[in-house]
Design a protein around this motif. Structure first.
Motif, PDB file in Angstrom:
ATOM      1  N   GLU A 427       0.837  -1.193   0.000  1.00  0.00           N
ATOM      2  CA  GLU A 427       0.000   0.000   0.000  1.00  0.00           C
ATOM      3  C   GLU A 427       0.877   1.251   0.000  1.00  0.00           C
ATOM      4  O   GLU A 427       1.960   1.252   0.580  1.00  0.00           O
ATOM      5  N   ASP A 428       0.424   2.309  -0.652  1.00  0.00           N
ATOM      6  CA  ASP A 428       1.175   3.561  -0.682  1.00  0.00           C
ATOM      7  C   ASP A 428       1.478   4.034   0.737  1.00  0.00           C
ATOM      8  O   ASP A 428       0.613   4.000   1.619  1.00  0.00           O
ATOM      9  N   GLN A 429       2.729   4.452   0.958  1.00  0.00           N
ATOM     10  CA  GLN A 429       3.180   5.013   2.242  1.00  0.00           C
ATOM     11  C   GLN A 429       3.192   3.978   3.373  1.00  0.00           C
ATOM     12  O   GLN A 429       3.352   4.349   4.538  1.00  0.00           O
ATOM     13  N   ALA A 430       3.059   2.686   3.051  1.00  0.00           N
ATOM     14  CA  ALA A 430       2.984   1.673   4.111  1.00  0.00           C
ATOM     15  C   ALA A 430       4.282   1.587   4.914  1.00  0.00           C
ATOM     16  O   ALA A 430       4.255   1.463   6.144  1.00  0.00           O
ATOM     17  N   LEU A 431       5.431   1.655   4.230  1.00  0.00           N
ATOM     18  CA  LEU A 431       6.707   1.550   4.937  1.00  0.00           C
ATOM     19  C   LEU A 431       6.963   2.773   5.814  1.00  0.00           C
ATOM     20  O   LEU A 431       7.527   2.656   6.907  1.00  0.00           O
ATOM     21  N   ILE A 432       6.562   3.938   5.326  1.00  0.00           N
ATOM     22  CA  ILE A 432       6.702   5.159   6.138  1.00  0.00           C
ATOM     23  C   ILE A 432       5.829   5.037   7.389  1.00  0.00           C
ATOM     24  O   ILE A 432       6.251   5.382   8.501  1.00  0.00           O
ATOM     25  N   TYR A 433       4.610   4.541   7.199  1.00  0.00           N
ATOM     26  CA  TYR A 433       3.701   4.345   8.330  1.00  0.00           C
ATOM     27  C   TYR A 433       4.289   3.334   9.321  1.00  0.00           C
ATOM     28  O   TYR A 433       4.220   3.530  10.546  1.00  0.00           O
ATOM     29  N   LEU A 434       4.874   2.252   8.786  1.00  0.00           N
ATOM     30  CA  LEU A 434       5.485   1.220   9.628  1.00  0.00           C
ATOM     31  C   LEU A 434       6.599   1.808  10.480  1.00  0.00           C
ATOM     32  O   LEU A 434       6.678   1.563  11.695  1.00  0.00           O
ATOM     33  N   GLN A 435       7.473   2.570   9.849  1.00  0.00           N
ATOM     34  CA  GLN A 435       8.589   3.175  10.577  1.00  0.00           C
ATOM     35  C   GLN A 435       8.103   4.112  11.690  1.00  0.00           C
ATOM     36  O   GLN A 435       8.539   3.998  12.839  1.00  0.00           O
ATOM     37  N   LYS A 436       7.194   5.019  11.336  1.00  0.00           N
ATOM     38  CA  LYS A 436       6.712   6.009  12.311  1.00  0.00           C
ATOM     39  C   LYS A 436       5.961   5.332  13.460  1.00  0.00           C
ATOM     40  O   LYS A 436       6.150   5.672  14.641  1.00  0.00           O
ATOM     41  N   THR A 437       5.115   4.349  13.135  1.00  0.00           N
ATOM     42  CA  THR A 437       4.305   3.691  14.156  1.00  0.00           C
ATOM     43  C   THR A 437       5.170   2.885  15.120  1.00  0.00           C
ATOM     44  O   THR A 437       4.932   2.888  16.333  1.00  0.00           O
ATOM     45  N   THR A 438       6.170   2.181  14.594  1.00  0.00           N
ATOM     46  CA  THR A 438       7.046   1.404  15.487  1.00  0.00           C
ATOM     47  C   THR A 438       7.897   2.323  16.363  1.00  0.00           C
ATOM     48  O   THR A 438       8.176   1.999  17.517  1.00  0.00           O
ATOM     49  N   GLN A 439       8.312   3.456  15.810  1.00  0.00           N
ATOM     50  CA  GLN A 439       9.063   4.407  16.620  1.00  0.00           C
ATOM     51  C   GLN A 439       8.206   4.949  17.764  1.00  0.00           C
ATOM     52  O   GLN A 439       8.687   5.102  18.888  1.00  0.00           O
ATOM     53  N   ASP A 440       6.932   5.237  17.485  1.00  0.00           N
ATOM     54  CA  ASP A 440       6.040   5.776  18.520  1.00  0.00           C
ATOM     55  C   ASP A 440       5.628   4.706  19.524  1.00  0.00           C
ATOM     56  O   ASP A 440       5.487   4.985  20.717  1.00  0.00           O
ATOM     57  N   THR A 441       5.413   3.478  19.037  1.00  0.00           N
ATOM     58  CA  THR A 441       4.912   2.406  19.911  1.00  0.00           C
ATOM     59  C   THR A 441       6.015   1.784  20.756  1.00  0.00           C
ATOM     60  O   THR A 441       5.791   1.410  21.909  1.00  0.00           O
ATOM     61  N   PHE A 442       7.216   1.670  20.171  1.00  0.00           N
ATOM     62  CA  PHE A 442       8.343   1.060  20.894  1.00  0.00           C
ATOM     63  C   PHE A 442       9.498   2.066  20.977  1.00  0.00           C
ATOM     64  O   PHE A 442      10.537   1.883  20.317  1.00  0.00           O
ATOM     65  N   PRO A 443       9.340   3.138  21.741  1.00  0.00           N
ATOM     66  CA  PRO A 443      10.355   4.206  21.769  1.00  0.00           C
ATOM     67  C   PRO A 443      11.714   3.751  22.287  1.00  0.00           C
ATOM     68  O   PRO A 443      12.738   4.341  21.946  1.00  0.00           O
ATOM     69  N   GLU A 444      11.724   2.689  23.111  1.00  0.00           N
ATOM     70  CA  GLU A 444      12.988   2.204  23.672  1.00  0.00           C
ATOM     71  C   GLU A 444      13.730   1.268  22.718  1.00  0.00           C
ATOM     72  O   GLU A 444      14.915   1.009  22.906  1.00  0.00           O
ATOM     73  N   ALA A 445      13.034   0.760  21.717  1.00  0.00           N
ATOM     74  CA  ALA A 445      13.650  -0.204  20.793  1.00  0.00           C
ATOM     75  C   ALA A 445      14.492   0.513  19.743  1.00  0.00           C
ATOM     76  O   ALA A 445      14.195   1.641  19.353  1.00  0.00           O
ATOM     77  N   SER A 446      15.546  -0.158  19.291  1.00  0.00           N
ATOM     78  CA  SER A 446      16.421   0.416  18.265  1.00  0.00           C
ATOM     79  C   SER A 446      15.784   0.244  16.898  1.00  0.00           C
ATOM     80  O   SER A 446      15.089  -0.741  16.632  1.00  0.00           O
ATOM     81  N   GLN A 447      16.035   1.215  16.037  1.00  0.00           N
ATOM     82  CA  GLN A 447      15.594   1.138  14.644  1.00  0.00           C
ATOM     83  C   GLN A 447      16.823   0.895  13.762  1.00  0.00           C
ATOM     84  O   GLN A 447      17.913   1.351  14.080  1.00  0.00           O
ATOM     85  N   PRO A 448      16.707   0.110  12.698  1.00  0.00           N
ATOM     86  CA  PRO A 448      15.439  -0.397  12.128  1.00  0.00           C
ATOM     87  C   PRO A 448      15.002  -1.759  12.655  1.00  0.00           C
ATOM     88  O   PRO A 448      14.099  -2.361  12.090  1.00  0.00           O
ATOM     89  N   ALA A 449      15.665  -2.254  13.736  1.00  0.00           N
ATOM     90  CA  ALA A 449      15.370  -3.606  14.218  1.00  0.00           C
ATOM     91  C   ALA A 449      13.896  -3.782  14.557  1.00  0.00           C
ATOM     92  O   ALA A 449      13.281  -4.804  14.207  1.00  0.00           O
ATOM     93  N   ALA A 450      13.296  -2.787  15.234  1.00  0.00           N
ATOM     94  CA  ALA A 450      11.888  -2.899  15.632  1.00  0.00           C
ATOM     95  C   ALA A 450      10.978  -2.957  14.412  1.00  0.00           C
ATOM     96  O   ALA A 450      10.045  -3.767  14.344  1.00  0.00           O
ATOM     97  N   ALA A 451      11.247  -2.087  13.424  1.00  0.00           N
ATOM     98  CA  ALA A 451      10.416  -2.061  12.212  1.00  0.00           C
ATOM     99  C   ALA A 451      10.587  -3.343  11.403  1.00  0.00           C
ATOM    100  O   ALA A 451       9.613  -3.881  10.851  1.00  0.00           O
ATOM    101  N   ILE A 452      11.818  -3.861  11.327  1.00  0.00           N
ATOM    102  CA  ILE A 452      12.074  -5.097  10.576  1.00  0.00           C
ATOM    103  C   ILE A 452      11.333  -6.272  11.215  1.00  0.00           C
ATOM    104  O   ILE A 452      10.797  -7.141  10.520  1.00  0.00           O
ATOM    105  N   LYS A 453      11.284  -6.298  12.551  1.00  0.00           N
ATOM    106  CA  LYS A 453      10.581  -7.383  13.250  1.00  0.00           C
ATOM    107  C   LYS A 453       9.101  -7.399  12.879  1.00  0.00           C
ATOM    108  O   LYS A 453       8.537  -8.459  12.561  1.00  0.00           O
TER     109      LYS A 453
END
Length: 642
Positions: A427-453
Motif C-alpha cells: 500500500e502507498d506510504q505503508a513503509l513510512i507508516y510502519l517506521q513512524k508507528t514502530t518508533q512511537d509504539t516502541f520508543p525504547e527499541a532500536s531502529q530499524p530492528a523494531a520495524a524489521i521485526k
C-alpha cells in the motif's frame, strides 16, 4: 518499484460493456490465449483514437489476467507487442496522464532503482550437479583431515608445551603403534611376511607423508570449528543481507586494505540492536560479490566470542581455541576474514589471557590473523577493552554505527521486503507508516530492528500457508464431529455399535456437512494455487521490467535499434498495463478467497497489537517468576512456616 494502477473501466470483467470496450482483441483470442494476428485486426487497431486505444488495452489486459492461467499471460503479451505501435500506446497514455513521461526517459529515471532491485533479489543458483560434487569434495576433505588428525605423525615432532600435552602425545603414539600391530597381526598369516611388510610400511609412510605435505596443499577450509562460514551461506542463499549505510562498508574495506601496513583492524561500535551485525553481514555480501576488488576471493567467517570460552581444553593446558582457529586457516589465512562478535568478552578481566593471545595473533601478519573485524557496544568497549587492555584497543579503528536516518531505515525495510517477498503488493506510504508507528509504539527499541521485526511478521502472515475462512470452518467442523463421537462413546454403556438411531443420524449429518465443506475447500485450494502462481508471475514481471530498465537506462544516446525499440514497448506495456492489471486482479481475488496479499496499515497495526500482547505476557511471566522466588525466599527465612 511500484506499478501505477490505471482504472480503465467501472464495469465488471464479464459485463457486456466491458467486453465490448476490448472486443476487438478479445475476439482475436485463440483457445490457448494467443492472438490471431490478421491484417484486419492491425488496421482496426491503427484506426482507434487514443482514448479508445487506452480503454481497449486496459480492459483487454484485465480480461486476460482474470480469465487465463498465469503461463498463458506471457503468450498473449508477446503477441500483443507485435500488433500495437509504441507511438499509439504513448499517445493513448498521454490522454489519461498529462504528466506522462516518455518511455525512454522513464526507463532511464528508473535505472538506479532497477539496478538496486536486481542486486538485492538476484541470486546465483548452483546447479544440482555442482552442489552434489561440492558436497562430495568437502566430505573427502573432511575424511582426510580426520585421518590426519587421528593418525598423522607430523604433530609428534612438535615439542609439548606442558606435561599434560606430553602425556596426550605419548597416548597417541601408543595408539598408532597398537593399530599397526593389529594390522600386521591380521595380514601376516594371510599374506606372509614378504607381502605384509611393504603394505604396513607403505601405509605408515603414506600417513607420514600426507600429514607433512597436506598443510601445504590444503584447500580453503569449508568449515572451521567454532565459526560460521558466512561466505558459504551467501552462496547457498541462506544468509540474507539488509541495506545498510555504504559509508560504513567503505570504512571497513579501507581499514582492512590499509591495515596490513599500519595494523589497524575495523571495530564496529554502536548501541545494541542498531545494526552492527547486519552491517557485518552486508560487508560479507559485498566481499562475496566482488564489490571491493582488493578483497575479492576472500572468505568471511563469523565467530561469537562467547563460544571460545566454552571449551577451555584443560587436558591440554589452557584455552586452545584461538590456536586451533589459527591452525585451521593454514596457508589460506591471508584470504580469510574473521569477524569476532561481542569481542569485548575476550578482554574482560577474567579472560585477559585470551586477550593477550589474540593480541599476539593480530600482531603476526605471517602466521597469525591477517584480516579481523570486531563488533561490540560503546559501553562494553570502554568497560572491558579500553579499561583493562588499552594496548588491545589501539590495534583497532573504531567505526561508529549510529542511529540511521529515516531514508536509510526506509531503504533497509525496502531491501528486506525485496529479499523475502519480491512479489509483495504494498500500500502507498505503508513503509513510512510502519517506521513512524514502530518508533512511537516502541520508543525504547532500536531502529530499524523494531520495524524489521514487525515487517517480518507481516510477510509471514502473507505466506501461502495462511488459512482461509473456509479452512477454519473445516477444522471447526472436524473438531465438532470428533467431540460428538467421543460424547456418544462415553455416554453409551454398550459402546458405539449400540448407539441410538438419533445419535447415528447426528453423526451422519455432521459427516455430510464436513464432506461438503471439504469439497468446497478442495475447489478453493485450486483457486489459491492459481492466486499464488499469479503473485509469482507478478514478481517475475517486476524483475523483467527492472532488467529492461537497466539495459535501456545504461544507453547514453536516444537512438534505439529494433531490439531496443521492442524492449521499450515491452517496458511500457508491462509498467502501465500488465503490472497494474495483475496487482488489481491478485488483490481482488485474494479478497474473495478470504486471504491477504497486501501489506497495508491495517495489517501493520494488527502485527503491532500482537507484538504488544506478546510483550505483556512476557512481562507478566517475569513478574510471576519474581513473585514465586520472593515467596520461596520468605518461606526459607521463616522456619515456622515449614
Amino acid at each position: 518499484m511500484s506499478s501505477k494502477i490505471l482504472d480503465f473501466s467501472n464495469s465488471t470483467i464479464d459485463s457486456p460493456q466491458f467486453i465490448s470496450e476490448a472486443n476487438l482483441l478479445i475476439q482475436a483470442l485463440k483457445q490457448d490465449f494467443t492472438i490471431k494476428k490478421t491484417k484486419k485486426l492491425r488496421q482496426e487497431l491503427q484506426r482507434q483514437e487514443p482514448e479508445q486505444m487506452l480503454s481497449t488495452l486496459g480492459n483487454f489486459f484485465d480480461y486476460v489476467v482474470d480469465k487465463s492461467l498465469p503461463n498463458n499471460i506471457e503468450k498473449c503479451f508477446s503477441d500483443l507487442k507485435d500488433l500495437v505501435p509504441l507511438n499509439k500506446i504513448e499517445a493513448a497514455l498521454k490522454t489519461k496522464d498529462p504528466n506522462y513521461l516518455p518511455a525512454f526517459e522513464s526507463a532511464k529515471q528508473m535505472f538506479k532503482e532497477a539496478q538496486y532491485f536486481l542486486a538485492i533479489t538476484d541470486q546465483e543458483k548452483r546447479s544440482p550437479l555442482s552442489a552434489k560434487l561440492n558436497t562430495v569434495l568437502h566430505a573427502i576433505i573432511s575424511f582426510l583431515e580426520s585421518i590426519i588428525n587421528a593418525f598423522g605423525i607430523a604433530d609428534f615432532f612438535k615439542p609439548p608445551e606442558n606435561d599434560m600435552q606430553a602425556n596426550t602425545k605419548a597416548q597417541r603414539i601408543f595408539t598408532l603403534l597398537s593399530l599397526f600391530g593389529v594390522l600386521t597381526g591380521a595380514l601376516l598369516p594371510l599374506l606372509g611376511a614378504v607381502i605384509t611388510a611393504p603394505i604396513v610400511g607403505g601405509v605408515l609412510l603414506s600417513l607420514a607423508a600426507l600429514s607433512i605435505i597436506y598443510p601445504h596443499i590444503k584447500p580453503m577450509p569449508h568449515f572451521i570449528h567454532k565459526t560460521v562460514n558466512w561466505s558459504k551461506q551467501i552462496q547457498d542463499q541462506t544468509l540474507s543481507s539488509s541495506h545498510v549505510n555504504t559509508k560504513h562498508l567503505d570504512e571497513m574495506a579501507k581499514a582492512l586494505i590499509t591495515g596490513k601496513k599500519v595494523k589497524s583492524f575495523p571495530m564496529l561500535i554502536g548501541p545494541s540492536g542498531i545494526g552492527k551485525t547486519e552491517t557485518a553481514k552486508a560487508f560479507a555480501w559485498a566481499v562475496e560479490k566482488g564489490i571491493y576488488p582488493e578483497l575479492k576471493g576472500k572468505k568471511v567467517f563469523y565467530i561469537n566470542s562467547a563460544d571460545l570460552l566454552n571449551a577451555p581444553g584443560r587436558l591440554e593446558g589452557g584455552n586452545k581455541e584461538l590456536q586451533r582457529l589459527n591452525e585451521a586457516m593454514g596457508r589460506h589465512r591471508k584470504n580469510i576474514i574473521l569477524i569476532f562478535d561481542e569481542i569485548h568478552i575476550l578482554c574482560q578481566k577474567k579472560n585477559n589471557i585470551l586477550a593477550e593471545q589474540l593480541k599476539t595473533y593480530l600482531d603476526d601478519s605471517v602466521n597469525g590473523f591477517v584480516n579481523v573485524i570486531g563488533i561490540t557496544t560503546q559501553q562494553e568497549f570502554y568497560r572491558d577493552i579500553y579499561r583493562y587492555n588499552p594496548a588491545f584497543a589501539r590495534r583497532f579503528k573504531q567505526i561508529r554505527i549510529e542511529a540511521p536516518l529515516d531514508r536509510e531505515i526506509q531503504q533497509t525495510l525496502s531491501a528486506t521486503l525485496m529479499q523475502k517477498l519480491p512479489g509483495v503488493i504494498l500500500e502507498d506510504q505503508a513503509l513510512i507508516y510502519l517506521q513512524k508507528t514502530t518508533q512511537d509504539t516502541f520508543p525504547e527499541a532500536s531502529q530499524p530492528a523494531a520495524a524489521i521485526k514487525i515487517l517480518s511478521q507481516c510477510i509471514k502472515s502473507l505466506s501461502e500457508t495462511q488459512k482461509s475462512n473456509l479452512q477454519e470452518k473445516v477444522d471447526q467442523k472436524r473438531q465438532e464431529l470428533d467431540l460428538l463421537i467421543s460424547e456418544i462413546m462415553i455416554n453409551s454403556s454398550q459402546g458405539f455399535l449400540q448407539t441410538s438411531e438419533k445419535e447415528q443420524e447426528s453423526i451422519r449429518s455432521a459427516e455430510n456437512e464436513l464432506k461438503q465443506l471439504e469439497e468446497q475447500l478442495t475447489s478453493l485450494q485450486k483457486e489459491v494455487e492459481k492466486l499464488f502462481e499469479k503473485r509469482e508471475k507478478f514478481a517475475l514481471l517486476k524483475k523483467k521490467v527492472c532488467q529492461i530498465a537497466v539495459q535501456l537506462g545504461s544507453r547514453k544516446n536516444h537512438s534505439l535499434g529494433r531490439k531496443q525499440a521492442e524492449l521499450l514497448k515491452e517496458y511500457v506495456l508491462s509498467t502501465r498495463f500488465l503490472l497494474p492489471a495483475l496487482e488489481k486482479n491478485i488483490t481482488a481475488q485474494a479478497g474473495s478467497l478470504g486471504l491477504r496479499v497486501v501489506i497495508d496499515k491495517d495489517l501493520i497495526d494488527e502485527m503491532i497489537a500482537i507484538e504488544l500482547e506478546d510483550q505483556r505476557r512476557v512481562h507478566e511471566a517475569i513478574e510471576a517468576g519474581k513473585s514465586d522466588v520472593h515467596v520461596r525466599e520468605k518461606g526459607l527465612s521463616n522456619p515456622s512456616n515449614t
